[in-house]
Write a protein that holds these residues in place. Structure first.
Motif, PDB file in Angstrom:
ATOM      1  N   LYS A   1      -5.812 -15.413 -20.804  1.00 13.47           N
ATOM      2  CA  LYS A   1      -5.839 -13.972 -20.508  1.00 13.47           C
ATOM      3  C   LYS A   1      -5.779 -13.147 -21.792  1.00 13.47           C
ATOM      4  N   LYS A   2      -4.907 -13.544 -22.703  1.00 11.00           N
ATOM      5  CA  LYS A   2      -4.773 -12.826 -23.975  1.00 11.00           C
ATOM      6  C   LYS A   2      -6.059 -12.968 -24.807  1.00 11.00           C
TER       7      LYS A   2
ATOM      8  N   THR B   1     -23.490  -8.719 -25.373  1.00 13.93           N
ATOM      9  CA  THR B   1     -24.118  -9.094 -24.096  1.00 13.93           C
ATOM     10  C   THR B   1     -23.905 -10.580 -23.827  1.00 13.93           C
ATOM     11  N   PHE B   2     -24.036 -11.392 -24.883  1.00 11.39           N
ATOM     12  CA  PHE B   2     -23.867 -12.841 -24.766  1.00 11.39           C
ATOM     13  C   PHE B   2     -22.440 -13.189 -24.352  1.00 11.39           C
ATOM     14  N   ALA B   3     -21.461 -12.453 -24.890  1.00 13.84           N
ATOM     15  CA  ALA B   3     -20.049 -12.769 -24.631  1.00 13.84           C
ATOM     16  C   ALA B   3     -19.584 -12.333 -23.251  1.00 13.84           C
ATOM     17  N   ARG B   4     -20.283 -11.417 -22.624  1.00 17.21           N
ATOM     18  CA  ARG B   4     -19.814 -10.808 -21.378  1.00 17.21           C
ATOM     19  C   ARG B   4     -19.451 -11.819 -20.280  1.00 17.21           C
TER      20      ARG B   4
ATOM     21  N   LEU C   1     -11.306 -10.830 -26.909  1.00 19.05           N
ATOM     22  CA  LEU C   1     -12.775 -10.843 -26.918  1.00 19.05           C
ATOM     23  C   LEU C   1     -13.338  -9.484 -26.520  1.00 19.05           C
ATOM     24  N   GLY C   2     -12.759  -8.896 -25.461  1.00 24.06           N
ATOM     25  CA  GLY C   2     -13.225  -7.593 -25.018  1.00 24.06           C
ATOM     26  C   GLY C   2     -13.095  -6.540 -26.104  1.00 24.06           C
ATOM     27  N   TYR C   3     -11.992  -6.594 -26.840  1.00 22.97           N
ATOM     28  CA  TYR C   3     -11.799  -5.653 -27.947  1.00 22.97           C
ATOM     29  C   TYR C   3     -12.754  -5.970 -29.100  1.00 22.97           C
ATOM     30  N   HIS C   4     -12.898  -7.254 -29.431  1.00 14.88           N
ATOM     31  CA  HIS C   4     -13.722  -7.670 -30.573  1.00 14.88           C
ATOM     32  C   HIS C   4     -15.183  -7.265 -30.383  1.00 14.88           C
ATOM     33  N   TYR C   5     -15.699  -7.442 -29.163  1.00 12.55           N
ATOM     34  CA  TYR C   5     -17.109  -7.130 -28.903  1.00 12.55           C
ATOM     35  C   TYR C   5     -17.293  -5.780 -28.213  1.00 12.55           C
TER      36      TYR C   5
END
Length: 609
Positions: free
Chosen positions: A595-596, A469-472, A601-605
């Motif tokens: 972008k990469k 949630t924090f990373a979003r 990040l999207g994959y990690h979280y």
């Protein structure tokens, strides 16, 4: 071949005159109609293409995936020059004219000239370094690249701690020096804690003001620990250390041994900067009016350093140190002395991370010691906010300031706030956590921040759902790249803060909280995350270089604008017309790095929109 080709363009400016002559003789010109396929996927490499005018798109063989878009002065297909064949298709999207450099000549130039070859290295740091070198002024080597060496330091007097004051004074007179280093502890591992320092002023005060006997051991009046710097470090780092710690001398070490000492007079004789003079004016200010006069010269200092080619990291560190001193001095002048040990002033946001160069909105907070009763606190904090406005720090539009009671709390109060934010988990709560994650104590009792920071890391470390949630927000704003991989131009230019700076800063902030990294500066966080193998070395390096580029381009644009001609939001919109082809190329490369990273990040979280 006509001689209109501009050899001053990067990287062709890296070639010597004979190599440039070879280049010009080898060039040919080709014309391609709109819609014509210039290179097909799988074709053997024949030439490097340099666009004179027109535009070209790079796609997959079936044109289902678009990779990049090229225009005037751009180069393609560089990858094929080394692999021998093209991986993608290149098609003219309008009538296009290109220079053609045969592959054999290109390869020969790379073999003859390592600096030319290095430009085509995919590593962003290497390419950015070459661009910086192209813009260096003559005094850059003197200003930045000079290191602390034996020939620019002076020997120092070292005395045992039991030396009496009379003997110490005699030895200093005989050595013609105004300071001596005192051996205070031979068993301590860190060199900086093994020594103290005593100056002529210390000796004078000890005898005349403190009524010390001449037989008193000098170790009793020595100041410890001593600020030190390693032999071989940059002289500019020595200046930063002196400015940050408000000292005039540093001990120069070589491993565990003493190599000598360096004082500010020597540094100032080598550097034509007034940063330490500004620091002294801040320290000596006895009124807000005097402090304001000193603070007003900060902009001129930034312009001088930037125009002299000072590296972005060095510039940020020095200006962050000066900003801290201005705000700390304002705190000392406004807050009654009896309350200063019972509270701690925090700077937040980019100021807390040490990444702000020009003055921006106030972002600050106050921590009070538990169980104290200070009825006038709100009145004093309002006065402090007004004072900072006088010093050039405008109010925060979101009211993240000490004149807002929501940002003035006790240690336990802040811990309760952190707990509440973690329990809520909504967007506003995450923003509060993000702001406090970058908090830096700069005045008052700085130890009050430690339990608050500890509680924050304890609550967030390894909390996967909460961290997601924090990373979003790092994924909220799109990177300003077109479908073809070209920089989005738009009417006002790309927003480099939303599209470039914020995703890196917030993404790295999230990873730092996950892995309990105490650093607040994004560059130092990157270093620690690389050391802990959270990020690949190439990823950390590229993110660091991309962030430096974004900050430098934004700063250059801010300095070029007349005061008051643009709003704060407009300062983040880059004018692409002011960038050279090489800078546009670096910017595009850097945005692809962002972008990469966002995809990672999207994959990690496990964030799915």
């Amino acid at each position: 071949m006509p001689d209109t080709f501009n050899t001053s363009l990067i990287p062709f400016d890296r070639l010597d005159s004979s190599q440039q002559d070879t280049l010009l003789k080898a060039l040919d010109v080709a014309y391609f109609r709109s819609g014509e396929v210039i290179i097909r996927a799988g074709d053997p490499c024949q030439s490097l293409h340099i666009i004179i005018k027109g535009s070209v798109e790079e796609t997959s063989a079936d044109r289902q995936e678009h990779f990049a878009h090229y225009t005037t002065d751009d180069l393609f297909d560089v990858r094929a020059q080394f692999s021998g064949h093209s991986r993608h298709q290149y098609r003219a999207t309008e009538d296009t004219l290109c220079y053609l450099l045969p592959q054999a000549h290109f390869t020969g130039l790379c073999q003859q000239n390592p600096a030319f070859a290095a430009y085509f290295n995919s590593d962003l740091a290497t390419r950015q370094q070459l661009l910086e070198q192209a813009h260096q002024q003559q005094n850059l080597a003197e200003f930045i690249l000079t290191r602390v060496r034996q020939d620019n330091i002076q020997p120092c007097l070292i005395l045992p701690a039991d030396t009496d004051l009379r003997t110490a004074t005699t030895r200093m007179r005989q050595s013609n020096c105004d300071a001596a280093f005192i051996i205070v502890d031979d068993t301590t591992e860190q060199a900086g804690h093994r020594f103290g320092i005593v100056t002529r002023t210390d000796l004078l005060h000890a005898v005349m003001l403190d009524n010390r006997a001449p037989s008193t051991a000098v170790g009793q009046i020595a100041t410890s620990p001593v600020i030190s710097i390693e032999l071989g470090a940059y002289l500019f780092n020595a200046m930063i250390s002196m400015t940050r710690h408000k000292v005039k001398r540093v001990l120069v070490t070589q491993g565990d041994a003493i190599a000598g000492m360096l004082d500010m007079t020597q540094v100032l004789s080598l550097f034509s900067t007034h940063s330490h003079v500004l620091a002294l004016r801040i320290a000596r200010a006895t009124s807000i009016q005097e402090l304001a006069l000193a603070a007003d010269s900060q902009q001129a200092l930034v312009e001088t350093l930037f125009n002299n080619g000072i590296h972005t990291r060095f510039l940020m560190e020095l200006i962050a140190s000066i900003n801290e001193q201005i705000i700390e001095k304002a705190f000392q002048l406004v807050v009654p002395e009896r309350w200063q040990p019972l509270c701690c002033l925090l700077v937040l946001g980019s100021e807390g991370r040490g990444e702000q160069i020009l003055k921006t909105d106030q972002d600050n907070a106050l921590i009070l010691a538990d169980n104290i009763d200070w009825p006038e606190c709100q009145t004093v904090m309002t006065q402090l906010s007004d004072t900072l406005c006088q010093l050039g720090y405008p109010p925060c539009p979101g009211r993240v300031m000490v004149n807002n009671p929501d940002w003035v709390k006790s240690v336990s109060g802040w811990q309760h706030t952190l707990q509440t934010c973690c329990d809520k988990g909504d967007e506003a709560a995450m923003m509060t956590l993000a702001i406090l994650a970058d908090a830096q104590a700069i005045a008052g009792n700085r130890q009050l921040l430690a339990p608050v920071k500890h509680h924050l890391h304890q609550r967030l470390s390894s909390q996967e759902l909460l961290l997601a949630t924090f990373a979003r927000p790092a994924l909220k704003f799109s990177v300003p790249l077109t479908l073809f991989g070209q920089i989005k131009r738009g009417k006002s230019g790309p927003d480099i803060k939303r599209g470039g700076i914020f995703p890196i800063v917030h993404g790295i902030r999230t990873l730092a909280l996950e892995h309990n990294v105490a650093e607040t500066n994004t560059f130092r966080r990157l270093t620690v995350l690389e050391q802990r193998q959270v990020l690949e070395p190439s990823t950390a390096s590229n993110l660091s270089e991309a962030l430096k580029l974004f900050i430098r381009l934004r700063l250059r644009q801010q300095l070029s604008l007349p005061a008051g001609t643009a709003s704060a939001g407009q300062h983040h919109l880059l004018d692409l017309a002011t960038l050279s082809r090489a800078e546009r190329d670096l910017l595009r490369h850097s945005l692809h790095v962002v972008k990469k990273f966002k995809e990672w990040l999207g994959y990690h979280y496990q964030i799915r929109d």
